[in-house]
Design a protein around this motif. Structure first.
Motif, PDB file in Angstrom:
ATOM      1  N   ASP A  36       4.910  -0.345   6.986  1.00 39.71           N
ATOM      2  CA  ASP A  36       5.022  -1.767   6.300  1.00 39.71           C
ATOM      3  C   ASP A  36       3.686  -2.195   6.017  1.00 39.71           C
ATOM      4  O   ASP A  36       3.447  -2.677   4.765  1.00 39.71           O
ATOM      5  N   HIS A  39       2.616  -0.269   2.840  1.00 37.26           N
ATOM      6  CA  HIS A  39       3.192  -0.666   1.532  1.00 37.26           C
ATOM      7  C   HIS A  39       2.557  -1.960   1.156  1.00 37.26           C
ATOM      8  O   HIS A  39       2.217  -2.070  -0.118  1.00 37.26           O
ATOM      9  N   GLN A  40       2.304  -2.829   2.015  1.00 37.62           N
ATOM     10  CA  GLN A  40       1.735  -4.273   1.614  1.00 37.62           C
ATOM     11  C   GLN A  40       0.480  -3.953   1.091  1.00 37.62           C
ATOM     12  O   GLN A  40      -0.209  -4.609  -0.041  1.00 37.62           O
TER      13      GLN A  40
END
Length: 90
Positions: A36, A39-40
């Motif tokens: 996550d 991805h951010q």
């Protein structure tokens, strides 16, 4: 819980973010937090006009599988070089 340290490099294919370190707190690993975070980070970099990341890792560490799982390409012809010099390498 996650941290990346690196620098921006202007390269022949465009501007890249070179990942020197990417880490997730040990007790938080294995829960998707790193994926996550990655991805951010990619979304943030793209918004800044940076379209690629680059890193070096070793095949024998858990990070190798992590990056492969997250879509990183392994360059088969790339070679890493190191040279020691000074008294401790003589």
């Amino acid at each position: 819980m996650a941290l990346s340290m690196g620098y921006i490099k202007h390269w022949f294919r465009g501007t890249e973010y070179i990942i020197n370190e990417l880490c997730v707190k040990t007790e938080a690993q294995g829960r998707g937090i790193g994926s996550d975070f990655l991805h951010q980070m990619e979304e943030y970099l793209l918004a800044q006009g940076i379209e690629a990341t680059f890193l070096l890792t070793e095949r024998t560490v858990p990070a190798y599988k992590f990056y492969k799982k997250n879509g990183y390409y392994e360059y088969p012809d790339t070679v890493a070089f190191s040279k020691g010099f000074g008294p401790k390498y003589e």
